[in-house]
Structures are given as structure tokens and as C-alpha cells.
Scaffold this active site. Structure first.
Site, short mmCIF file in Angstrom:
data_model
loop_
_atom_site.label_atom_id
_atom_site.label_comp_id
_atom_site.label_asym_id
_atom_site.label_seq_id
_atom_site.Cartn_x
_atom_site.Cartn_y
_atom_site.Cartn_z
CE LYS A 100 0.86 1.40 4.39
NZ LYS A 100 1.42 2.73 4.74
CG ASP B 249 -1.28 0.40 7.95
OD1 ASP B 249 -2.16 1.25 8.21
OD2 ASP B 249 -0.09 0.68 7.79
#
Length: 295
Positions: free
Chosen positions: A12, A139
């Protein structure tokens, strides 16, 4: 139940990263626009005879014991749904650099949760997996969901956003990494940190304006990174056709947004002497996903 699954777990980037406060338990409250990209770790989970969770990794220096977040993810999954008969082997093929702000550990944990869900044929929705993932790391839920999302709270409150316009994303990882806890510790010593304007970024995302959006990106943690390679990599990208560039998450990786593959590749060649790893990727529309299932 199946015998083996293979999962692609994407990296990401943070198109914008702000810190909005701090909870009494020490967790920072964030407001971030996150995007998965087509750089993947591959995880293979196999059922074996015996007992326990056995982790192997093809990258030296990665712990292959209870310290690995993949191990933690498996334990939390079993707490929620029960452990299978026999042992589990979790093989991690690493492509995502660590200490880079690219979610390498978090996405491996997400991959384990997605993989166990298929391997053991558990009937649970993505929301339940995200709840378990949030216990592993802030996350992990995003790495399960993927795409373009706004994350708030400690990273567990999501808002689906318009897809990032088609583009090329160049990622450069300096030789030095940055520890996330150290990054937050330095941030806490700042007197008046300059937060990015996330509302402006969201409006530009809605409008689909890639050049303006790339210019509106911001990361409050870049001010405390203390690595000269970060401004240097950004400069090289911006002097060689990037519409905008930024450090991702807590660093140390830097990414640039390009509207042309040819321009991105030309810039890529200039970065090799200044970075440990350089990757040309595109936005990905999904999180960790099972691509092979064997009975």
C-alpha cells in the site's frame, strides 16, 4: 477443508497522511488516503500433520517465529474460529521491502487471514476478518479491503473512495529503513506539525484530476524522517516527469505518480543508483486475495 492456498498480498501507499490526535493508550489517531498497488508478497498456507504454526520466509532477517505478524494473525484467527486438526505451514515470498511504509508486514497478516478463511472454509464476512485484523495491526484491515480508501480512527474506520485515475506509480526504497514507532516518537516532539489538506485531495480524487491530485498529496511524518535520501529521491522523480511525489506512511519508501509509462521507465533508470529497490507498479483494486486453492 482444503490442503493448500496461495495468496497475493499487495503493498500500500499513502496518498495523504495526517495525524489528528492521540488516544490515552498511546495509539495515534490518523486520517489517511490509502491505495493498494500491484507489488505483492505471495503467501502459501498448507495443512500438515503434527501440531503448531511453522513460518518460513525467503528474505534473510525476517523472524520466522511468534514475532512474525503472520503467526499472530493465524493465532487470532484460531481464537475466533477454532484451530484445525494438524499443523500449518506458512511460506512467505517477499517482494515488498520492510521498514518502507508500504505495509509489508500488515499485508502478510491480511494474506494469512484471507488464506485461512478459504483453506478452512470458514463462513465469515470481510467485516469480521477486518475486526480480527485490527487486533494484529492498524493497517491490516485496509490490506484486506484494498482499493482506494480513507482510513480514520487508528486506521480501522473506512470510507470507500473513487478509484485513483489510471496512472503509473514508481516506488523507490532507500537503503536505510525507518522504524514506525521511532517515527511517531519524533512526531510527538514536534510543536506545530503541518498537516496535509485531505479534504482538498478528496475533492480532486472525486473530480478525477490526476495532475492536481498528485500535487495535493502530503504526509505529516515526512518532516521527521531525517533521511537525506527522501528529499533526494523526490527531487529526482519530480525533475524527471513525476506529477507529484511523497514519502509513503512512516517511510522510508518514496513514490511518484506518472501519467506515462515511458516517462516513468526513463525516471526509473535514474533512480537505480540512489535506491536499494525500485518498482514500477499500478493502482490495485483489491486487497489480499486467494488465487490458487488445492484439495
Amino acid at each position: 477443508m482444503h490442503k493448500r492456498v496461495k495468496i497475493d498480498a499487495p503493498a500500500k501507499i499513502n496518498l495523504s497522511f495526517a495525524i489528528t490526535g492521540k488516544r490515552p493508550d498511546g495509539y495515534h489517531l490518523v486520517d489517511s488516503v490509502m491505495q493498494t498497488v500491484t507489488l505483492y508478497d505471495t503467501i502459501t498456507i498448507s495443512r500438515m500433520s503434527g501440531k503448531g504454526i511453522f513460518i518460513s520466509c525467503d528474505r534473510p532477517g525476517i523472524p520466522c517465529n511468534e514475532e512474525n505478524v503472520a503467526h499472530l494473525a493465524a493465532r487470532y484467527f484460531f481464537d475466533a474460529f477454532g484451530a484445525p486438526d494438524g499443523a500449518l505451514s506458512i511460506e512467505i515470498q517477499k517482494r515488498i521491502p520492510e521498514q518502507a511504509g508500504l505495509g509489508g508486514g500488515s499485508t502478510d497478516a491480511a494474506g494469512v487471514l484471507a488464506g485461512l478463511h478459504s483453506l478452512l472454509e470458514v463462513d465469515a464476512g470481510i467485516e469480521r476478518l477486518c475486526e480480527i485484523g485490527a487486533k494484529v495491526g492498524a493497517d491490516v484491515p485496509f490490506c484486506l479491503l484494498g482499493g482506494t480508501q480513507r482510513a480514520r480512527g487508528i486506521g480501522e474506520q473506512f470510507e470507500n473512495l473513487p478509484t485513483l485515475p489510471d496512472c503509473e506509480i514508481l516506488i523507490a526504497k532507500p537503503r536505510a529503513g525507518i522504524s514506525t514507532p521511532e517515527s511517531y516518537r519524533r512526531y510527538d516532539q514536534l510543536e506545530n506539525p503541518q498537516q496535509p489538506d485531505i479534504d482538498r485531495l478528496l475533492a480532486l480524487l472525486q473530480a478525477g484530476s490526476l495532475p492536481a491530485l498528485a500535487q495535493a498529496m502530503g504526509n505529516v511524518l515526512e518532516a521527521v524522517a531525517q533521511l537525506p535520501e527522501i528529499p533526494q529521491l523526490r527531487r529526482i522523480m519530480e525533475q524527471n516527469g513525476a506529477l507529484g511525489s511523497l514519502m509513503s506512511g512512516s517511510g522510508s519508501a518514496v513514490f511518484g505518480i506518472f501519467d506515462s509509462k515511458r516517462t516513468a521507465k526513463r525516471c526509473m533508470r535514474k533512480l537505480y543508483n540512489h535506491a536499494e529497490g525500485v518498482f514500477l507498479v499500478k493502482p490495485a483494486q483489491r486487497g489480499a486475495w486467494v488465487f490458487e486453492l488445492q484439495d
